[in-house]
Each structure stands twice: as C-alpha cells, then as structure tokens.
Motif scaffolding. Structure first.
Motif, PDB file in Angstrom:
ATOM      1  N   MET A   1       0.768  -1.247  -0.183  1.00 58.07           N
ATOM      2  CA  MET A   1       0.166  -0.014   0.061  1.00 58.07           C
ATOM      3  C   MET A   1       0.894   1.074  -0.021  1.00 58.07           C
ATOM      4  N   ASN A   2       0.406   2.184  -0.725  1.00 60.16           N
ATOM      5  CA  ASN A   2       0.995   3.572  -0.687  1.00 60.16           C
ATOM      6  C   ASN A   2       0.060   4.216  -0.034  1.00 60.16           C
ATOM      7  N   ALA A   3       0.643   5.408   0.681  1.00 57.89           N
ATOM      8  CA  ALA A   3      -0.485   6.280   1.592  1.00 57.89           C
ATOM      9  C   ALA A   3      -0.086   7.600   0.975  1.00 57.89           C
ATOM     10  N   VAL A   4      -1.288   8.527   0.899  1.00 52.63           N
ATOM     11  CA  VAL A   4      -0.896   9.865   0.231  1.00 52.63           C
ATOM     12  C   VAL A   4      -1.326  10.947   1.319  1.00 52.63           C
ATOM     13  N   GLY A   5      -0.665  12.134   1.416  1.00 54.73           N
ATOM     14  CA  GLY A   5      -0.928  13.089   2.286  1.00 54.73           C
ATOM     15  C   GLY A   5      -0.595  14.329   1.545  1.00 54.73           C
ATOM     16  N   ASN A   6      -1.616  15.206   1.684  1.00 53.78           N
ATOM     17  CA  ASN A   6      -1.325  16.633   1.267  1.00 53.78           C
ATOM     18  C   ASN A   6      -1.683  17.838   2.389  1.00 53.78           C
ATOM     19  N   ASP A   7      -1.091  18.821   1.966  1.00 57.09           N
ATOM     20  CA  ASP A   7      -1.300  20.052   2.945  1.00 57.09           C
ATOM     21  C   ASP A   7      -1.085  21.457   1.937  1.00 57.09           C
ATOM     22  N   LEU A   8      -1.980  22.299   2.309  1.00 58.74           N
ATOM     23  CA  LEU A   8      -2.348  23.382   1.696  1.00 58.74           C
ATOM     24  C   LEU A   8      -2.169  24.557   2.564  1.00 58.74           C
ATOM     25  N   VAL A   9      -1.112  25.655   2.350  1.00 56.94           N
ATOM     26  CA  VAL A   9      -1.007  26.779   3.090  1.00 56.94           C
ATOM     27  C   VAL A   9      -1.415  28.055   2.622  1.00 56.94           C
ATOM     28  N   TYR A  10      -2.278  28.894   2.879  1.00 60.67           N
ATOM     29  CA  TYR A  10      -2.490  30.066   2.140  1.00 60.67           C
ATOM     30  C   TYR A  10      -1.540  31.223   2.746  1.00 60.67           C
ATOM     31  N   LYS A  60       0.682  13.286   7.510  1.00 57.13           N
ATOM     32  CA  LYS A  60      -0.569  12.671   7.054  1.00 57.13           C
ATOM     33  C   LYS A  60      -0.259  11.503   6.508  1.00 57.13           C
ATOM     34  N   ALA A  61       0.724  11.140   5.387  1.00 54.85           N
ATOM     35  CA  ALA A  61       0.712  10.092   4.999  1.00 54.85           C
ATOM     36  C   ALA A  61       1.465   8.970   5.714  1.00 54.85           C
ATOM     37  N   ALA A  62       2.302   9.242   6.498  1.00 58.27           N
ATOM     38  CA  ALA A  62       3.160   8.240   7.529  1.00 58.27           C
ATOM     39  C   ALA A  62       1.894   7.905   8.407  1.00 58.27           C
ATOM     40  N   GLY A  63       1.006   9.008   8.981  1.00 57.09           N
ATOM     41  CA  GLY A  63       0.228   8.378   9.927  1.00 57.09           C
ATOM     42  C   GLY A  63      -0.890   7.391   9.589  1.00 57.09           C
ATOM     43  N   LYS A  64      -1.069   7.173   8.177  1.00 53.93           N
ATOM     44  CA  LYS A  64      -1.942   6.216   7.755  1.00 53.93           C
ATOM     45  C   LYS A  64      -1.410   4.792   8.023  1.00 53.93           C
ATOM     46  N   MET A  65      -0.043   4.886   7.894  1.00 50.70           N
ATOM     47  CA  MET A  65       0.871   3.546   7.857  1.00 50.70           C
ATOM     48  C   MET A  65       1.094   3.224   9.554  1.00 50.70           C
ATOM     49  N   ARG A  66       1.342   4.335  10.111  1.00 44.66           N
ATOM     50  CA  ARG A  66       1.646   4.213  11.528  1.00 44.66           C
ATOM     51  C   ARG A  66       0.462   4.860  12.367  1.00 44.66           C
ATOM     52  N   PRO A 161     -11.036   8.500  18.399  1.00 42.95           N
ATOM     53  CA  PRO A 161     -10.629   9.282  19.506  1.00 42.95           C
ATOM     54  C   PRO A 161      -9.104   9.403  19.629  1.00 42.95           C
ATOM     55  N   GLY A 162      -8.351   8.607  19.010  1.00 43.08           N
ATOM     56  CA  GLY A 162      -6.630   8.711  19.209  1.00 43.08           C
ATOM     57  C   GLY A 162      -6.310   9.723  18.245  1.00 43.08           C
ATOM     58  N   ALA A 163      -7.170  10.182  17.260  1.00 40.52           N
ATOM     59  CA  ALA A 163      -6.603  11.275  16.285  1.00 40.52           C
ATOM     60  C   ALA A 163      -6.512  12.616  16.778  1.00 40.52           C
ATOM     61  N   ARG A 164      -5.677  13.584  16.116  1.00 38.46           N
ATOM     62  CA  ARG A 164      -5.606  14.946  16.669  1.00 38.46           C
ATOM     63  C   ARG A 164      -6.983  15.547  16.692  1.00 38.46           C
ATOM     64  N   ASP A 165      -7.800  15.388  15.640  1.00 43.31           N
ATOM     65  CA  ASP A 165      -8.940  16.006  15.688  1.00 43.31           C
ATOM     66  C   ASP A 165     -10.158  15.084  15.786  1.00 43.31           C
ATOM     67  N   GLY A 166      -9.875  13.823  16.414  1.00 47.39           N
ATOM     68  CA  GLY A 166     -11.032  12.989  16.714  1.00 47.39           C
ATOM     69  C   GLY A 166     -11.454  12.174  15.789  1.00 47.39           C
ATOM     70  N   LEU A 167     -10.917  12.181  14.320  1.00 45.66           N
ATOM     71  CA  LEU A 167     -11.472  11.854  13.405  1.00 45.66           C
ATOM     72  C   LEU A 167     -10.398  11.052  12.624  1.00 45.66           C
ATOM     73  N   ALA A 168     -10.653   9.818  11.780  1.00 44.54           N
ATOM     74  CA  ALA A 168      -9.691   9.110  11.052  1.00 44.54           C
ATOM     75  C   ALA A 168      -9.389   9.735   9.906  1.00 44.54           C
TER      76      ALA A 168
END
Length: 207
Positions: A1-10, A60-66, A161-168
């Motif tokens: 599996m490859n996990a993807v993460g993205n981030d946007l900064v205004y 975000k990508a690494a967190g899906k694997m770990r 419940p273990g996530a930063r914002d409470g959501l997977a």
C-alpha cells in the motif's frame, strides 16, 4: 500500500506573515539544516511554509501507515531539493506546487511516486463551507480523471478518539464500498486542495 498526504498553506494569511522572523517558531518547526537554508534564503517566508506543507503532508501520509503517530515538525526533515521528507527510518517522496497565494505539498509513504497522484487546488466559492467544498473538489477531480460518475463517490471520516481532531483520515468510497483510491484533503483560508492516489486494487489504477 502507498499512502498519500497533502497540505495547503494560504500564504496571504496575515496571521503567518512574520512567522519566519520568529526564531522560537522556526526552531520548533525546522531541523538545523533547514534553519541554515532559511537564514540564507531570499524568500524565507515562502521557504518556511513550503517546508511546513511538505512536513504536514508527510505526516498525514505516514500516519496512515503508523496510526497514533504524533506530529513533531522538526523531526520531519525536508531535503535540499524539496523532493524527500525523512521521518526517522521512513523516507517519503514529496511534490510541491507554488502559487503567489498558496503552496501545496503532496507526499507518498510506502515507496510510491507523488507524481501519480491526482491533485487539485481551487478557491472556495463564497458562502461554501470549507469541509464541504474540499469534498466536492475531490469527488469532482477523481470522477473527471477516472471517468466515473460523481454521484457514485462519497467521502467519509469515521471517528477516531486517538486522532488529533478525533477523526480518522478521509476514505473515498465507490458505490458505498472502499474505492481502492487513497485520498487526502486540506483547506486553508479561501482555498481547498486534495490528493488522490490509486492503489493496485483500483480497476483504473493503470490509466
């Protein structure tokens, strides 16, 4: 599996206009080599937030694997070419896109190529809620790229419940079932962004 993460900064957000001038913030976010690059940069603001976006996308990508991974920005080191992020024993490929108003980073954990990801950045229409706008953008972008009917796609975020914002992390469903496409959503200020990476199990992965 490859996990993807993205981030946007205004980049035009007045609240981040002078963070590159704050040594304590820079030290909290950047590894020593990154701080040296900032000190010698002609555009330290753009560089700082490019580093941040790359680190956040990699997290975000690494967190899906770990699952349960904690975001400590200084531990995510971005190489000088801005093409790799190292977190301890994990190296992730990253791709950056720049605009005068934003920087968008896409990272892949698991040895994949972020160049294969389907991505999009768009201004959020006036009056549109950020969360709904980014979901609409992702569904529309994936449907157009893979020739799917948009109503067949849905995005869910189960409680965690273990996530930063409470959501997977978000999951893309096709006809109510896992789609075989890993997805990441981001929004900041008046912009929304997404990245979607097909897995081998997805029928259109070879397109």
């Amino acid at each position: 599996m490859n996990a993807v993460g993205n981030d946007l900064v205004y980049l035009d957000d007045p609240e981040i206009a002078e963070h590159h001038l704050r040594p304590r913030f820079v030290a909290r976010v950047c590894a020593p080599g990154e701080r040296r690059r900032l000190a010698g940069s002609g555009e330290p603001k753009a560089l700082l937030w490019s580093l941040w976006a790359a680190k956040e996308a990699a997290y975000k990508a690494a967190g899906k694997m770990r699952p349960g991974l904690v975001f400590a920005p200084r531990l995510y080191e971005v190489d000088g070419a801005m093409s790799r992020v190292r977190y301890r024993d994990v190296v992730m490929a990253v791709r950056l896109a720049m605009d005068p108003l934003w920087v968008h980073a896409v990272a892949v954990c698991g040895g994949g190529d972020p160049g294969r990801a389907v991505t999009g950045v768009q201004a959020i229409p006036g009056g549109r809620h950020q969360s709904q706008a980014v979901r609409d953008l992702a569904r529309r972008g994936v449907a157009a790229h893979f020739g799917l009917q948009e109503p067949r796609l849905a995005i869910e975020r189960p409680r965690d419940p273990g996530a930063r914002d409470g959501l997977a992390p978000p999951r893309l469903l096709l006809d109510g079932r896992p789609s075989g496409i890993d997805i990441s959503l981001s929004h900041d200020g008046p912009f929304a962004a997404f990245a979607a990476l097909p897995q081998e199990a997805f029928p259109a992965a070879s397109r």
